[in-house]
Design a protein around this motif. Structure first.
Motif, mmCIF file in Angstrom:
data_model
loop_
_atom_site.group_PDB
_atom_site.id
_atom_site.type_symbol
_atom_site.label_atom_id
_atom_site.label_comp_id
_atom_site.label_asym_id
_atom_site.label_seq_id
_atom_site.Cartn_x
_atom_site.Cartn_y
_atom_site.Cartn_z
ATOM 1 N N MET A 1 -16.270 -3.764 5.169
ATOM 2 C CA MET A 1 -14.892 -3.036 5.172
ATOM 3 C C MET A 1 -14.115 -3.009 5.698
ATOM 4 S SD MET A 1 -14.516 1.727 5.921
ATOM 5 C CE MET A 1 -14.844 1.152 7.306
ATOM 6 N N THR A 2 -12.621 -3.516 5.634
ATOM 7 C CA THR A 2 -11.589 -3.777 6.376
ATOM 8 C C THR A 2 -10.734 -3.063 6.327
ATOM 9 O OG1 THR A 2 -10.741 -5.260 4.273
ATOM 10 C CG2 THR A 2 -12.224 -6.067 5.402
ATOM 11 N N THR A 3 -9.900 -2.954 6.973
ATOM 12 C CA THR A 3 -8.266 -1.721 7.542
ATOM 13 C C THR A 3 -7.553 -2.630 8.418
ATOM 14 O OG1 THR A 3 -9.779 -0.127 7.981
ATOM 15 C CG2 THR A 3 -7.697 0.227 8.242
ATOM 16 N N ARG A 4 -6.601 -3.095 8.019
ATOM 17 C CA ARG A 4 -4.892 -4.249 7.976
ATOM 18 C C ARG A 4 -3.981 -3.222 7.731
ATOM 19 N NH1 ARG A 4 -6.708 -10.043 6.243
ATOM 20 N NH2 ARG A 4 -4.279 -10.591 6.557
ATOM 21 N N ARG A 5 -2.423 -3.972 8.266
ATOM 22 C CA ARG A 5 -1.565 -3.806 7.981
ATOM 23 C C ARG A 5 -0.741 -4.274 6.795
ATOM 24 N NH1 ARG A 5 2.111 0.378 6.631
ATOM 25 N NH2 ARG A 5 4.269 -0.750 6.839
ATOM 26 N N THR A 6 -0.564 -4.462 5.994
ATOM 27 C CA THR A 6 -0.423 -5.702 5.248
ATOM 28 C C THR A 6 0.398 -5.784 3.658
ATOM 29 O OG1 THR A 6 -1.930 -5.668 4.060
ATOM 30 C CG2 THR A 6 -2.235 -7.019 5.999
ATOM 31 N N PHE B 1 -3.516 2.149 1.062
ATOM 32 C CA PHE B 1 -2.806 3.029 1.917
ATOM 33 C C PHE B 1 -1.807 2.194 2.741
ATOM 34 C CE2 PHE B 1 -6.787 2.192 3.461
ATOM 35 C CZ PHE B 1 -6.563 2.610 4.784
ATOM 36 N N HIS B 2 -0.912 3.113 3.146
ATOM 37 C CA HIS B 2 0.067 3.155 3.947
ATOM 38 C C HIS B 2 -0.765 3.558 5.189
ATOM 39 C CE1 HIS B 2 2.911 1.712 1.572
ATOM 40 N NE2 HIS B 2 2.912 2.593 1.019
ATOM 41 N N PRO B 3 -0.259 5.114 6.070
ATOM 42 C CA PRO B 3 -0.708 5.873 6.772
ATOM 43 C C PRO B 3 -2.235 6.048 6.859
ATOM 44 C CG PRO B 3 0.972 6.913 6.475
ATOM 45 C CD PRO B 3 0.742 5.512 6.115
ATOM 46 N N ALA B 4 -3.247 6.097 7.579
ATOM 47 C CA ALA B 4 -5.319 7.029 6.866
ATOM 48 C C ALA B 4 -5.339 7.408 8.696
ATOM 49 C CB ALA B 4 -5.360 6.035 6.990
ATOM 50 N N ALA B 5 -5.422 8.841 8.466
ATOM 51 C CA ALA B 5 -6.280 9.839 9.748
ATOM 52 C C ALA B 5 -7.660 9.439 9.885
ATOM 53 C CB ALA B 5 -5.997 11.203 8.875
ATOM 54 N N GLU B 6 -8.530 8.383 8.921
ATOM 55 C CA GLU B 6 -9.271 8.507 9.002
ATOM 56 C C GLU B 6 -10.046 8.102 7.756
ATOM 57 O OE1 GLU B 6 -13.818 11.001 8.999
ATOM 58 O OE2 GLU B 6 -12.003 11.565 8.580
ATOM 59 N N ARG C 1 -22.790 -0.209 -7.464
ATOM 60 C CA ARG C 1 -21.453 0.521 -8.019
ATOM 61 C C ARG C 1 -21.506 1.443 -6.193
ATOM 62 N NH1 ARG C 1 -18.793 -1.210 -12.874
ATOM 63 N NH2 ARG C 1 -20.892 -3.076 -13.714
ATOM 64 N N GLY C 2 -20.017 1.594 -6.092
ATOM 65 C CA GLY C 2 -20.121 2.329 -4.811
ATOM 66 C C GLY C 2 -18.317 2.753 -4.630
ATOM 67 N N ILE C 3 -18.089 3.517 -3.632
ATOM 68 C CA ILE C 3 -16.514 4.062 -4.190
ATOM 69 C C ILE C 3 -16.306 4.008 -2.709
ATOM 70 C CG2 ILE C 3 -18.530 6.215 -3.421
ATOM 71 C CD1 ILE C 3 -15.965 8.203 -4.369
ATOM 72 N N VAL C 4 -14.884 3.746 -1.978
ATOM 73 C CA VAL C 4 -15.110 3.390 -0.893
ATOM 74 C C VAL C 4 -13.541 5.300 -0.708
ATOM 75 C CG1 VAL C 4 -13.059 1.775 -1.347
ATOM 76 C CG2 VAL C 4 -12.965 2.752 0.897
ATOM 77 N N CYS C 5 -12.610 5.313 0.287
ATOM 78 C CA CYS C 5 -12.099 6.326 0.407
ATOM 79 C C CYS C 5 -11.740 6.261 1.985
ATOM 80 C CB CYS C 5 -12.080 8.316 0.328
ATOM 81 S SG CYS C 5 -13.651 7.853 -1.008
ATOM 82 N N ALA C 6 -10.129 6.778 2.021
ATOM 83 C CA ALA C 6 -9.470 7.416 3.104
ATOM 84 C C ALA C 6 -8.842 8.620 2.765
ATOM 85 C CB ALA C 6 -8.352 5.848 3.343
ATOM 86 N N PRO D 1 -2.579 20.138 3.367
ATOM 87 C CA PRO D 1 -3.419 18.714 3.868
ATOM 88 C C PRO D 1 -3.032 17.652 3.553
ATOM 89 C CG PRO D 1 -4.394 20.259 2.240
ATOM 90 C CD PRO D 1 -3.258 20.396 2.318
ATOM 91 N N PRO D 2 -3.862 17.036 4.339
ATOM 92 C CA PRO D 2 -3.978 15.400 3.757
ATOM 93 C C PRO D 2 -4.871 15.328 2.292
ATOM 94 C CG PRO D 2 -5.447 15.336 5.989
ATOM 95 C CD PRO D 2 -5.024 16.941 5.845
ATOM 96 N N VAL D 3 -4.480 14.213 1.668
ATOM 97 C CA VAL D 3 -5.058 14.269 1.093
ATOM 98 C C VAL D 3 -6.484 12.618 0.718
ATOM 99 C CG1 VAL D 3 -5.052 12.897 -1.660
ATOM 100 C CG2 VAL D 3 -2.910 14.359 -0.346
ATOM 101 N N THR D 4 -7.771 12.745 0.814
ATOM 102 C CA THR D 4 -8.645 12.031 0.059
ATOM 103 C C THR D 4 -8.496 10.833 -1.064
ATOM 104 O OG1 THR D 4 -10.609 14.384 1.821
ATOM 105 C CG2 THR D 4 -11.189 11.367 0.121
ATOM 106 N N ALA D 5 -8.177 9.873 -0.558
ATOM 107 C CA ALA D 5 -7.557 8.578 -1.543
ATOM 108 C C ALA D 5 -9.184 7.968 -1.993
ATOM 109 C CB ALA D 5 -6.234 8.159 -0.961
ATOM 110 N N CYS D 6 -9.651 8.236 -2.939
ATOM 111 C CA CYS D 6 -10.930 7.650 -3.331
ATOM 112 C C CYS D 6 -10.492 6.735 -4.898
ATOM 113 C CB CYS D 6 -12.128 8.152 -3.509
ATOM 114 S SG CYS D 6 -12.828 9.558 -2.678
#
Length: 299
Positions: free
Chosen positions: A1-6, A130-135, A152-157, A170-175
């Motif tokens: 998993m990668t998380t980066r500003r771009t 995504f832009h900001p992510a709490a988690e 097959r997989g799933i990834v969410c923020a 509440p914030p949204v869980t985006a998958c």
């Protein structure tokens, strides 16, 4: 998993999650009285999109300027205002391709490795932008009962709209997810949608949607009337509107005229309204970019 500003089965089964959309406002699944849900604020809607980018078979891992061209076209849908995008789910992604999309769109990314290698040796899977992510939730592999057809997989923020950290509700869980393909794979897809909606607890305790709205973006490899989608249509709302029972589809997302790509939303503590759903054809993929506006309110 990668998380980066771009602008891999086995131990790997602890990999992926992402979010989806609605056409009609829904009461909270928590059982709150209908009057307790706020009306969605249409003036504060944001866009959500999903795109199978054909990144390995179609592009063999190339993360070149075709991605810049796609990002420019995505920006054109919101008149250049990239902050209007709450999140975008990408499927059939070689990892560097998702990272390039994030850079071009000024977003961040999270990736789930499904254990397959792209033609150039990169990890292959799904990405959520995504832009900001709490988690960023621990990603997961989906059930594969017959052990065939690839993982097959799933990834969410857990995301909020850019610039709105104190927005009510509440914030949204985006998958982002991609179900198994094949005309004889309906049983496998049913196990996969059941896992996403009723079986997976990313934090070990709560199902998706128990703590707030979920938006699921993905290539589900099934038409709207397929039984494997019953659990999603039964408890959620899809961006394109009422469930269709056969072709021609109002918004086909695949080259042969089928609708295979979806934006679903469900969950507690909020109301949601989909509007403005559309598809954008592209020469870079056998799928169209599918998108809609999502308005939310506090529950």
């Amino acid at each position: 998993m990668t998380t980066r500003r771009t602008r891999g089965r086995g131990a790997a089964r602890t990999i992926v999650t992402v979010l989806m959309c609605l056409l009609v406002a829904l009461p909270a699944r928590s059982g709150a009285a209908p009057g307790a849900a706020a009306v969605p604020d249409m003036s504060r809607s944001h866009y959500v999109g999903t795109f199978n980018i054909y990144g390995n078979i179609g592009h063999r891992g190339d993360a070149g300027d075709w991605i810049r061209d796609e990002a420019d076209a995505i920006g054109d849908l919101t008149a250049g205002d990239l902050d209007r995008w709450l999140f975008i789910g990408l499927q059939e992604v070689c990892r560097a391709q998702g990272e390039r999309f994030a850079r071009e769109l000024g977003m961040r990314s999270a990736f789930v490795d499904t254990g397959t290698k792209c033609a150039d040796g990169q990890p292959y899977g799904n990405t959520v932008l995504f832009h900001p992510a709490a988690e960023i939730l621990p990603p997961a592999l989906l059930p594969n009962p017959d052990g065939r057809g690839g993982e097959r997989g799933i990834v969410c923020a857990v995301v909020r709209a850019p610039g709105e950290p104190d927005r009510p509700g509440p914030p949204v869980t985006a998958c982002s997810t991609h179900l198994i393909a094949g005309g004889t794979k309906g049983g496998e897809r049913r196990a996969q949608t059941g896992f996403i909606h009723d079986g997976w607890r990313p934090d070990g305790v709560h199902l998706l949607g128990a703590e707030g709205p979920v938006v699921l973006a993905g290539d589900l490899n099934a038409p709207p009337d397929a039984p494997e989608l019953d659990v999603l249509y039964g408890d959620g709302s899809e961006a394109g509107g009422p469930r269709e029972t056969g072709p021609p589809y109002t918004r086909p997302t695949y080259d042969d005229g089928r609708k295979l790509d979806y934006l679903f939303t469900w969950g507690a503590r909020g109301t949601w309204l989909w509007h403005g759903a559309g598809v954008r054809r592209t020469v870079h993929s056998d799928h169209s970019f599918y998108y809609a506006e999502l308005s939310t309110g506090a529950g």
